[in-house]
Design an enzyme around this catalytic site. Structure first.
Site, PDB file in Angstrom:
ATOM      1  N   TYR A  54       0.830  -1.218   0.000  1.00 55.91           N
ATOM      2  CA  TYR A  54       0.000   0.000   0.000  1.00 55.91           C
ATOM      3  C   TYR A  54       0.861   1.265   0.000  1.00 55.91           C
ATOM      4  O   TYR A  54       0.452   2.288  -0.551  1.00 55.91           O
ATOM      5  CB  TYR A  54      -1.003  -0.024   1.169  1.00 55.91           C
ATOM      6  N   GLN A  90     -15.637   2.419  -4.741  1.00 58.85           N
ATOM      7  CA  GLN A  90     -14.900   1.257  -4.230  1.00 58.85           C
ATOM      8  C   GLN A  90     -13.398   1.547  -4.299  1.00 58.85           C
ATOM      9  O   GLN A  90     -12.590   0.756  -3.833  1.00 58.85           O
ATOM     10  CB  GLN A  90     -15.204   0.028  -5.087  1.00 58.85           C
ATOM     11  N   ILE A  92      -9.724   3.222  -3.795  1.00 61.46           N
ATOM     12  CA  ILE A  92      -8.970   3.704  -2.643  1.00 61.46           C
ATOM     13  C   ILE A  92      -8.057   4.858  -3.050  1.00 61.46           C
ATOM     14  O   ILE A  92      -7.327   5.395  -2.231  1.00 61.46           O
ATOM     15  CB  ILE A  92      -8.167   2.533  -2.003  1.00 61.46           C
ATOM     16  N   HIS A 108     -14.517   1.279   0.571  1.00 61.44           N
ATOM     17  CA  HIS A 108     -13.410   0.334   0.786  1.00 61.44           C
ATOM     18  C   HIS A 108     -12.173   1.008   1.391  1.00 61.44           C
ATOM     19  O   HIS A 108     -11.078   0.459   1.312  1.00 61.44           O
ATOM     20  CB  HIS A 108     -13.034  -0.366  -0.524  1.00 61.44           C
ATOM     21  N   CYS A 135       1.187   5.524  16.560  1.00 58.09           N
ATOM     22  CA  CYS A 135      -0.102   6.210  16.361  1.00 58.09           C
ATOM     23  C   CYS A 135      -0.020   7.619  16.943  1.00 58.09           C
ATOM     24  O   CYS A 135       0.304   7.788  18.125  1.00 58.09           O
ATOM     25  CB  CYS A 135      -1.223   5.423  17.034  1.00 58.09           C
ATOM     26  N   ASN A 201     -19.313   0.810 -18.879  1.00 58.02           N
ATOM     27  CA  ASN A 201     -18.214  -0.151 -18.804  1.00 58.02           C
ATOM     28  C   ASN A 201     -17.687  -0.362 -20.222  1.00 58.02           C
ATOM     29  O   ASN A 201     -18.276   0.105 -21.194  1.00 58.02           O
ATOM     30  CB  ASN A 201     -18.718  -1.477 -18.201  1.00 58.02           C
ATOM     31  N   LEU A 202     -16.578  -1.058 -20.319  1.00 58.53           N
ATOM     32  CA  LEU A 202     -16.066  -1.413 -21.652  1.00 58.53           C
ATOM     33  C   LEU A 202     -16.908  -2.536 -22.238  1.00 58.53           C
ATOM     34  O   LEU A 202     -17.024  -2.678 -23.448  1.00 58.53           O
ATOM     35  CB  LEU A 202     -14.599  -1.866 -21.556  1.00 58.53           C
ATOM     36  N   GLU A 203     -17.464  -3.349 -21.326  1.00 56.57           N
ATOM     37  CA  GLU A 203     -18.247  -4.518 -21.747  1.00 56.57           C
ATOM     38  C   GLU A 203     -19.317  -4.770 -20.686  1.00 56.57           C
ATOM     39  O   GLU A 203     -19.288  -4.139 -19.630  1.00 56.57           O
ATOM     40  CB  GLU A 203     -17.313  -5.733 -21.834  1.00 56.57           C
TER      41      GLU A 203
HETATM   42  P1  NAD Z   1     -12.340  -4.464 -11.393  1.00 60.33           P
HETATM   43  O1  NAD Z   1     -10.903  -4.271 -11.661  1.00 60.33           O
HETATM   44  O2  NAD Z   1     -12.806  -5.782 -10.934  1.00 60.33           O
HETATM   45  O3  NAD Z   1     -13.155  -4.117 -12.726  1.00 60.33           O
HETATM   46  C1  NAD Z   1     -12.902  -2.938 -13.461  1.00 60.33           C
HETATM   47  C2  NAD Z   1     -14.024  -2.782 -14.466  1.00 60.33           C
HETATM   48  O4  NAD Z   1     -13.832  -1.560 -15.152  1.00 60.33           O
HETATM   49  C3  NAD Z   1     -14.069  -3.893 -15.524  1.00 60.33           C
HETATM   50  O5  NAD Z   1     -15.402  -4.357 -15.626  1.00 60.33           O
HETATM   51  C4  NAD Z   1     -13.618  -3.175 -16.809  1.00 60.33           C
HETATM   52  O6  NAD Z   1     -14.277  -3.686 -17.963  1.00 60.33           O
HETATM   53  C5  NAD Z   1     -14.028  -1.742 -16.540  1.00 60.33           C
HETATM   54  N1  NAD Z   1     -13.208  -0.733 -17.220  1.00 60.33           N
HETATM   55  C6  NAD Z   1     -11.865  -0.741 -17.434  1.00 60.33           C
HETATM   56  N2  NAD Z   1     -11.481   0.382 -18.056  1.00 60.33           N
HETATM   57  C7  NAD Z   1     -12.608   1.128 -18.239  1.00 60.33           C
HETATM   58  C8  NAD Z   1     -12.863   2.397 -18.832  1.00 60.33           C
HETATM   59  N3  NAD Z   1     -11.880   3.138 -19.372  1.00 60.33           N
HETATM   60  N4  NAD Z   1     -14.136   2.851 -18.862  1.00 60.33           N
HETATM   61  C9  NAD Z   1     -15.153   2.108 -18.331  1.00 60.33           C
HETATM   62  N5  NAD Z   1     -14.974   0.898 -17.751  1.00 60.33           N
HETATM   63  C10 NAD Z   1     -13.709   0.425 -17.702  1.00 60.33           C
HETATM   64  O7  NAD Z   1     -12.761  -3.311 -10.392  1.00 60.33           O
HETATM   65  P2  NAD Z   1     -13.863  -3.197  -9.249  1.00 60.33           P
HETATM   66  O8  NAD Z   1     -15.164  -3.749  -9.735  1.00 60.33           O
HETATM   67  O9  NAD Z   1     -13.804  -1.804  -8.759  1.00 60.33           O
HETATM   68  O10 NAD Z   1     -13.368  -4.189  -8.083  1.00 60.33           O
HETATM   69  C11 NAD Z   1     -12.025  -4.241  -7.703  1.00 60.33           C
HETATM   70  C12 NAD Z   1     -11.709  -3.942  -6.236  1.00 60.33           C
HETATM   71  O11 NAD Z   1     -10.311  -3.604  -6.173  1.00 60.33           O
HETATM   72  C13 NAD Z   1     -12.436  -2.730  -5.703  1.00 60.33           C
HETATM   73  O12 NAD Z   1     -13.047  -3.140  -4.540  1.00 60.33           O
HETATM   74  C14 NAD Z   1     -11.379  -1.668  -5.392  1.00 60.33           C
HETATM   75  O13 NAD Z   1     -11.397  -1.341  -4.011  1.00 60.33           O
HETATM   76  C15 NAD Z   1     -10.037  -2.311  -5.637  1.00 60.33           C
HETATM   77  N6  NAD Z   1      -9.172  -1.540  -6.583  1.00 60.33           N
HETATM   78  C16 NAD Z   1      -9.140  -0.173  -6.515  1.00 60.33           C
HETATM   79  C17 NAD Z   1      -8.372   0.560  -7.421  1.00 60.33           C
HETATM   80  C18 NAD Z   1      -8.358   2.067  -7.310  1.00 60.33           C
HETATM   81  O14 NAD Z   1      -8.523   2.607  -6.216  1.00 60.33           O
HETATM   82  N7  NAD Z   1      -8.178   2.811  -8.416  1.00 60.33           N
HETATM   83  C19 NAD Z   1      -7.645  -0.091  -8.414  1.00 60.33           C
HETATM   84  C20 NAD Z   1      -7.689  -1.504  -8.459  1.00 60.33           C
HETATM   85  C21 NAD Z   1      -8.458  -2.210  -7.524  1.00 60.33           C
END
Ligand code: NAD
Length: 240
Positions: A54, A90, A92, A108, A135, A201-203
């Protein structure tokens, strides 16, 4: 005419800002096992590894900028007069904040926050954490952990999220794969409350059949067009 809007965002909204999604070949997540870096058991086994995982992500935030999808949501919040816009993320990362959104729920947790397991305080945190971190609230060493909700832990502010979902009439889900619960079930709650539900979404996501329709393509484009239309007309852009 819509009044209250809830927008659920996931890793996909930050992908175009250079933050890899959860299941990508280049991401940090892909180089590690989820059980090792995103569960309490993994942290208990090897705290140093989890702190460093992290820490790296927190440091990299400095280079990340919001993209047009984050900016569209911030504009929506600022210009929407009829009711309230709430972003439930979701993610972070801090890109909604950097884009100027204010009404954000980080269900999250956040990289730029730390949590002391001894005194149970959560506070803003910009530096690295380690087993040697003391802390600042209770002065106990070794109990400060990244303020991230790991698998098996209860997401934050579920009561408030539930209230917002039950009071919304437009629910947007942006860049989430629809496999991580409870967020994956939010569409069904909003739909039962009478909201129009649209995914970006992309798909098709795993839960796409619960939505009224989806707009597929990069969120920087689809969401920006949708928000432009919504602010101009008060109506949702139709399926294209
Ligand atoms: P995921 O990675 O499981 O899914 C990402 C989704 O975004 C996919 O369905 C993909 O098709 C879509 N996507 C990708 N590029 C896109 C775009 N340009 N436009 C539209 N859609 C697009 O992510 P999730 O469902 O958020 O679950 C993953 C978990 O991991 C979350 O709980 C999150 O806390 C954590 N996470 C967070 C980050 C972050 O903070 N940026 C990054 C990675 C994972």
């Amino acid at each position: 005419m819509f009044k209250n809007i809830v927008v659920l965002t996931g890793a996909g909204i930050s992908a175009e800002s250079g933050i890899p999604v959860f299941r990508s070949e280049t991401g940090l997540w892909e180089q590690e096992r989820v059980e090792d870096v995103a569960t309490y058991e993994g942290y208990a086994r090897n705290p140093a590894k989890v702190h460093e995982f992290y820490n790296k992500m927190r440091r990299s935030l400095k280079e990340r900028k919001p993209n047009p999808a984050h900016l569209a949501l911030s504009r929506l919040e600022q210009e929407w007069q009829q009711g309230e816009v709430t972003v439930v993320t979701q993610n972070i990362d801090d890109l909604h904040e950097k884009a100027g959104s204010n009404n954000i729920i980080h269900m999250h947790g956040e990289l730029r926050s730390a949590w002391c397991e001894h005194c149970d305080e959560h506070y803003p945190w910009e530096d690295d954490t380690s087993a040697a971190t003391v802390c600042p609230k209770c002065n106990v060493k070794g109990k400060v952990r990244p303020d991230i909700v790991w698998f098996g832990e209860m997401p934050y502010q579920m009561g408030r999220i539930s209230e917002k979902l039950n009071a919304c009439d437009l629910f947007l889900s942006v860049g989430t794969s629809g496999v991580v619960y409870p967020a994956a079930g939010f569409c069904q709650i909003a739909r039962a409350a009478g909201a129009l539900c649209v995914e970006f979404n992309l798909e098709h996501s795993a839960g796409f059949s619960s939505f009224n329709y989806g707009l597929y393509g990069k969120a920087s484009q689809t969401l920006t067009e949708f928000v432009d239309h919504l602010l101009k007309t008060g109506e949702a852009l139709d399926k294209v």
